[in-house]
Design a protein around this motif. Sequence first.
Motif: not given
Length: 140
Positions: A44-50, A55-56, A120-127
């Motif tokens: 599933g989508p678990r990745l955030y990039i900043r 971040f996993l 894969r990348l997950t939506a960063a909204a609300g992170t």
Amino acid sequence: MAFLLLARPPSGRLGSPAKAAIRMYGLAKSLRLAECSRRLPDIGPRLYIRGLDAFLRLDRCEHLLHAPIGDLWGDFTLGGGTVAVAVGLDPLRARASKEVVQAYMAATARAGRLFMGKTRLTAAAGTDWSTPAYEVGEPR
């Protein structure tokens, strides 16, 4: 495909070698990874990039795993590329050379001590970026 290798540190930070391997195995299971000899499960989508930081996200955990990334890795992932997450149960020093990492992955795979899945990348909204992150590597 990009790769994110999480290997056991060679120091005693995780306790005795046996205890450290158990903890790394627990990490692999919490990510729903499989032995790399099997088909890679989609975790599933678990990745955030900043910026140059990835971040996993772990299931049922308030913390994120943090890994510094390079421009090419980030661009590939932000463009929708798949990331193979690998957890190795054996020690590997930070900033190991490409050849050492290749040998490590081959040896741990043959020994059944390398677990993998794809994300894969997950939506960063609300992170919540104030969430504590554990370091999993050093910048190259």
